[in-house]
Write an enzyme that holds these catalytic residues in place. Structure first.
Site, PDB file in Angstrom:
ATOM      1  N   ASP A 163     -26.530 -22.276  64.325  1.00  0.00           N
ATOM      2  CA  ASP A 163     -25.152 -22.433  64.805  1.00  0.00           C
ATOM      3  C   ASP A 163     -24.303 -21.214  64.442  1.00  0.00           C
ATOM      4  O   ASP A 163     -23.223 -21.029  65.010  1.00  0.00           O
ATOM      5  CB  ASP A 163     -24.512 -23.656  64.139  1.00  0.00           C
ATOM      6  CG  ASP A 163     -24.432 -24.860  65.048  1.00  0.00           C
ATOM      7  OD1 ASP A 163     -24.333 -24.671  66.263  1.00  0.00           O
ATOM      8  OD2 ASP A 163     -24.441 -25.981  64.509  1.00  0.00           O
ATOM      9  N   GLN A 217     -25.112 -31.607  63.555  1.00  0.00           N
ATOM     10  CA  GLN A 217     -24.138 -31.859  64.615  1.00  0.00           C
ATOM     11  C   GLN A 217     -22.767 -32.177  64.015  1.00  0.00           C
ATOM     12  O   GLN A 217     -22.651 -33.000  63.102  1.00  0.00           O
ATOM     13  CB  GLN A 217     -24.641 -33.034  65.488  1.00  0.00           C
ATOM     14  CG  GLN A 217     -23.788 -33.333  66.701  1.00  0.00           C
ATOM     15  CD  GLN A 217     -23.803 -32.229  67.760  1.00  0.00           C
ATOM     16  OE1 GLN A 217     -24.788 -31.503  67.895  1.00  0.00           O
ATOM     17  NE2 GLN A 217     -22.725 -32.097  68.496  1.00  0.00           N
ATOM     18  N   LYS A 222     -30.390 -31.416  73.512  1.00  0.00           N
ATOM     19  CA  LYS A 222     -30.945 -30.310  72.711  1.00  0.00           C
ATOM     20  C   LYS A 222     -32.436 -30.531  72.466  1.00  0.00           C
ATOM     21  O   LYS A 222     -33.244 -29.622  72.627  1.00  0.00           O
ATOM     22  CB  LYS A 222     -30.217 -30.214  71.360  1.00  0.00           C
ATOM     23  CG  LYS A 222     -28.848 -29.579  71.446  1.00  0.00           C
ATOM     24  CD  LYS A 222     -28.043 -29.782  70.160  1.00  0.00           C
ATOM     25  CE  LYS A 222     -26.623 -29.266  70.368  1.00  0.00           C
ATOM     26  NZ  LYS A 222     -25.686 -29.664  69.308  1.00  0.00           N
TER      27      LYS A 222
HETATM   28  N1  GUN Z   1     -20.255 -30.098  68.017  1.00  0.00           N
HETATM   29  C1  GUN Z   1     -19.673 -29.561  69.122  1.00  0.00           C
HETATM   30  N2  GUN Z   1     -20.132 -28.323  69.340  1.00  0.00           N
HETATM   31  C2  GUN Z   1     -21.017 -28.064  68.351  1.00  0.00           C
HETATM   32  C3  GUN Z   1     -21.836 -26.929  68.060  1.00  0.00           C
HETATM   33  O1  GUN Z   1     -21.820 -25.902  68.734  1.00  0.00           O
HETATM   34  N3  GUN Z   1     -22.621 -27.076  66.964  1.00  0.00           N
HETATM   35  C4  GUN Z   1     -22.624 -28.176  66.190  1.00  0.00           C
HETATM   36  N4  GUN Z   1     -23.422 -28.203  65.130  1.00  0.00           N
HETATM   37  N5  GUN Z   1     -21.896 -29.247  66.446  1.00  0.00           N
HETATM   38  C5  GUN Z   1     -21.096 -29.177  67.522  1.00  0.00           C
END
Ligand code: GUN
Length: 297
Positions: free
Chosen positions: A121, A98, A54
């Site tokens: 998100d 996350q 990311k």
């Molecule tokens: N962990 C797995 N997928 C995601 C996601 O799309 N966003 C976040 N914040 N954590 C994750």
């Protein structure tokens, strides 16, 4: 019939290009650099890989990337204080915590502490409610990526029968809301659904998001249907090796479907591309500027 392969890797590259173009314009015309903050608590190896990726792609798109890596025993108060700081930081337009978080931290409490306008998100309860009522919101990245690929392939989705397999808050439920927003007739199927094969056989669009390797065989697929496979499952490939497979049995499904996303190289690359898109969208909304076209629901 042999299905058209929907190339998520190539599509994600075009999304990232659009994001980068818009970021360049924001910088040139308004002196604004969109900023994304990612918070990682603990040392889960898969999460570390995602977070690194990311950060790299955020910088490649010309945006500011901030990473906060906190120890696994971080207190809730400490994490909430960091979120508060990021909420009040005008150089940050997107905040992502996350998941999963270590067990002693209340995920709902933490997610709902993020300013909904910065919730890239789309997990904050306000954004969930806005999406559910058809209002402008931040949309979860994976379902947004699936929607973009479906719109690109079909043009209009209006009137199509869509079956979403899986009812998670991250994928299944928001995916169903997005398809409803595009005037599909939507069924959400799950582990307790009766006659699942027959339910899936009715669908013009199948979105599989259950996390069970190759659970959907080709003979569940209506000839010509579009299959979006959200699953990413690592399975034993023999000789001490492993390989990634989706929730759909690709070989049999691709002989019946009209179009299908592969694993890897389908939905996966779209998720981070949509995170970048959401960050630019959040930045534009915060500054009252026009949003990039084709990057939102
Ligand atoms: N962990 C797995 N997928 C995601 C996601 O799309 N966003 C976040 N914040 N954590 C994750």
């Amino acid at each position: 019939m042999t299905a058209t392969i929907i190339d998520g890797k190539a599509f994600a590259a075009t999304v990232r290009e659009k994001v980068a173009t818009h970021v360049a314009r924001l910088k040139d015309e308004h002196g604004i650099t969109p900023g994304l903050a990612v918070v990682l608590v603990g040392e889960d190896p898969a999460s570390q890989v995602y977070v690194r990726s990311k950060g790299k792609q955020t910088v490649e798109a010309g945006m500011k990337s901030v990473e906060h890596k906190l120890p696994a025993d971080t207190s809730e108060a400490h994490l909430l204080a960091l979120i508060d700081e990021l909420n009040n930081d005008s150089s940050i337009h997107g905040i992502l915590v996350q998941l999963p978080l270590p067990k002693h931290l209340n995920e709902d409490l933490v997610i709902n502490a993020i300013n909904p306008a910065k919730d890239v998100d789309g997990f904050h309860i306000s954004n969930v409610g806005l999406l559910g009522t058809g209002q402008k919101s931040m949309v979860p990245c994976t379902p947004l990526g699936c929607l973009m690929m479906l719109r690109d392939h079909h043009g209009s989705l209006s009137g199509l029968d869509a079956v979403v397999i899986g009812r998670s808050n991250i994928v299944g439920k928001p995916m169903a809301q997005l398809l409803l927003g595009d005037s599909c007739t939507v069924t959400i199927a799950h582990s307790r659904t009766k006659d699942l094969p027959d339910v899936v056989r009715r669908a013009d669009i199948v979105v599989a998001a259950v996390g069970r390797p190759q659970m959907v065989p080709g003979d569940w697929i209506k000839p010509g249907a579009t299959v979006i496979d959200v699953g990413i499952n690592r399975i034993d490939a023999g000789a001490g090796k492993t390989r990634l497979v989706g929730d759909v049995e690709f070989d049999s499904a691709s002989r019946v479907a009209g179009a299908i996303t592969p694993v890897p190289g389908g939905v996966g690359p779209m998720t981070i591309a949509c995170l970048l898109a959401n960050t630019v969208t959040a930045c534009c909304r915060m500054h009252g500027l026009a949003e990039p076209e084709g990057l939102t629901a």
